[in-house]
Design a protein around this motif. Structure first.
Motif, mmCIF file in Angstrom:
data_model
loop_
_atom_site.group_PDB
_atom_site.id
_atom_site.type_symbol
_atom_site.label_atom_id
_atom_site.label_comp_id
_atom_site.label_asym_id
_atom_site.label_seq_id
_atom_site.Cartn_x
_atom_site.Cartn_y
_atom_site.Cartn_z
ATOM 1 N N VAL A 1 38.502 29.816 39.870
ATOM 2 C CA VAL A 1 37.867 30.749 40.805
ATOM 3 C C VAL A 1 36.712 31.471 40.120
ATOM 4 O O VAL A 1 35.605 31.582 40.669
ATOM 5 N N GLN A 2 36.954 31.933 38.890
ATOM 6 C CA GLN A 2 35.914 32.647 38.153
ATOM 7 C C GLN A 2 34.710 31.752 37.895
ATOM 8 O O GLN A 2 33.559 32.191 38.020
ATOM 9 N N LYS A 3 34.955 30.493 37.578
ATOM 10 C CA LYS A 3 33.845 29.581 37.313
ATOM 11 C C LYS A 3 33.017 29.348 38.573
ATOM 12 O O LYS A 3 31.779 29.280 38.517
ATOM 13 N N LEU A 4 33.688 29.231 39.724
ATOM 14 C CA LEU A 4 32.962 29.056 40.978
ATOM 15 C C LEU A 4 32.119 30.286 41.301
ATOM 16 O O LEU A 4 30.995 30.166 41.800
ATOM 17 N N VAL A 5 32.651 31.464 40.993
ATOM 18 C CA VAL A 5 31.872 32.698 41.170
ATOM 19 C C VAL A 5 30.627 32.652 40.287
ATOM 20 O O VAL A 5 29.518 32.977 40.732
ATOM 21 N N GLU A 6 30.814 32.243 39.042
ATOM 22 C CA GLU A 6 29.691 32.173 38.103
ATOM 23 C C GLU A 6 28.655 31.136 38.549
ATOM 24 O O GLU A 6 27.461 31.280 38.259
ATOM 25 N N VAL B 1 51.207 29.124 42.194
ATOM 26 C CA VAL B 1 50.478 29.029 40.926
ATOM 27 C C VAL B 1 49.452 30.161 40.827
ATOM 28 O O VAL B 1 49.195 30.695 39.749
ATOM 29 N N MET B 2 48.851 30.499 41.973
ATOM 30 C CA MET B 2 47.966 31.658 42.059
ATOM 31 C C MET B 2 48.458 32.561 43.186
ATOM 32 O O MET B 2 49.020 32.082 44.175
ATOM 33 N N GLN B 3 48.225 33.860 43.016
ATOM 34 C CA GLN B 3 48.492 34.813 44.092
ATOM 35 C C GLN B 3 47.197 35.058 44.853
ATOM 36 O O GLN B 3 46.163 35.355 44.251
ATOM 37 N N LEU B 4 47.260 34.952 46.170
ATOM 38 C CA LEU B 4 46.041 35.030 46.965
ATOM 39 C C LEU B 4 45.322 36.364 46.798
ATOM 40 O O LEU B 4 44.091 36.395 46.729
ATOM 41 N N ASP B 5 46.054 37.446 46.700
ATOM 42 C CA ASP B 5 45.387 38.747 46.560
ATOM 43 C C ASP B 5 44.577 38.819 45.272
ATOM 44 O O ASP B 5 43.484 39.408 45.235
ATOM 45 N N GLU B 6 45.061 38.177 44.211
ATOM 46 C CA GLU B 6 44.332 38.159 42.946
ATOM 47 C C GLU B 6 43.107 37.243 43.048
ATOM 48 O O GLU B 6 42.041 37.556 42.501
ATOM 49 N N VAL B 7 43.248 36.113 43.739
ATOM 50 C CA VAL B 7 42.115 35.211 43.960
ATOM 51 C C VAL B 7 40.999 35.939 44.687
ATOM 52 O O VAL B 7 39.818 35.863 44.311
ATOM 53 N N ILE B 8 41.372 36.669 45.730
ATOM 54 C CA ILE B 8 40.389 37.419 46.526
ATOM 55 C C ILE B 8 39.696 38.478 45.670
ATOM 56 O O ILE B 8 38.474 38.685 45.766
ATOM 57 N N LYS B 9 40.466 39.111 44.809
ATOM 58 C CA LYS B 9 39.895 40.144 43.917
ATOM 59 C C LYS B 9 38.881 39.539 42.952
ATOM 60 O O LYS B 9 37.790 40.088 42.774
#
Length: 242
Positions: A208-213, A229-237
């Protein structure tokens, strides 16, 4: 970056496939509305819905009823792909409150019709470009064409200014929990100015971070949030979609 949690529908139930293989499916319950509400409560503002039955020519009725319920009970912005091949389907699905439709096979096979439809429904139609080894796959991923994915994107842009987005999926990555095809996404982003939605293989917070970058406008997340594997609230953050 917008985050679009995926709900794939088969016979009206929420499922996930591996690499688009209908024989390799996991059913996650009986009621897709429960997942829609769960993702909404986690902070999602929009949902990516897929009618797997309509995509391969099966009866779409159970899935379309599920879509109606999701839209009505959540009030969320929803985009829907699968079996959108003619004006009748566009008018029906937009009529039940779906915000955006994803046109896949028909965008390749009937580009003039698709471009005209984009002009008649500006900002409401996206092209679903699904690639296998860089070539466009069609018909629920059952067939692979001889058209490069990038070539199709550029051709569609030359025909219309009103295409809403490209949902770009690398089939080899979809449902495999192995990370996106970052190189393929970068090539597609460089080849066209159509807003890009990354789909397939988004598995870790690092993904997710790489896609943001990479300044991706949006990304679809699927199996990783179903499997925990991931929590959606953390992905959104991480994505900043708050």
């Amino acid at each position: 970056m917008e985050i679009w949690p995926a709900i794939d529908l088969r016979f009206g139930k929420p499922v996930r496939l591996r690499q688009g293989d209908y024989e390799q499916k996991t059913v996650f319950g009986d009621d897709p509305v429960e997942f829609a509400i769960r993702w909404q409560q986690a902070g999602a503002k929009q949902l990516h819905l897929v009618d797997l039955d309509a995509a391969r020519g099966d009866d779409p009725t159970p899935n379309r009823e599920a879509v109606k319920r999701i839209v009505a009970e959540t009030g969320m912005r929803c985009q829907l792909g699968g079996g959108v091949r003619d004006d009748a389907a566009i008018e029906l699905l937009l009529g039940v409150g779906v915000s955006r439709l994803v046109v896949g096979s028909a965008a390749l096979k009937q580009p003039d019709w698709f471009a005209d439809a984009c002009d008649r429904f500006p900002g409401q139609l996206a092209a679903g470009i699904d690639a296998r080894d860089g070539m466009v796959a069609t018909d629920g991923w059952l067939e692979t064409s001889s058209t490069p994915a990038i070539e199709l994107a550029q051709d569609l842009r030359s025909r219309t200014e009103n295409i809403a987005a490209i949902i770009y999926t690398d089939i080899a990555k979809d449902g495999m929990m192995s990370g996106p095809n970052f190189a393929g996404l970068a090539e597609m982003a460089a080849a066209t100015d159509i807003p890009l939605v990354a789909s397939g293989g988004v598995t870790t917070y690092e993904d997710v971070q790489k896609l943001v970058e990479m300044q991706m406008p949006a990304a679809i997340v699927g199996r990783s949030i179903y499997d925990g594997v991931m929590q959606l609230d953390e992905v959104i953050k991480i994505a900043g979609d708050v």
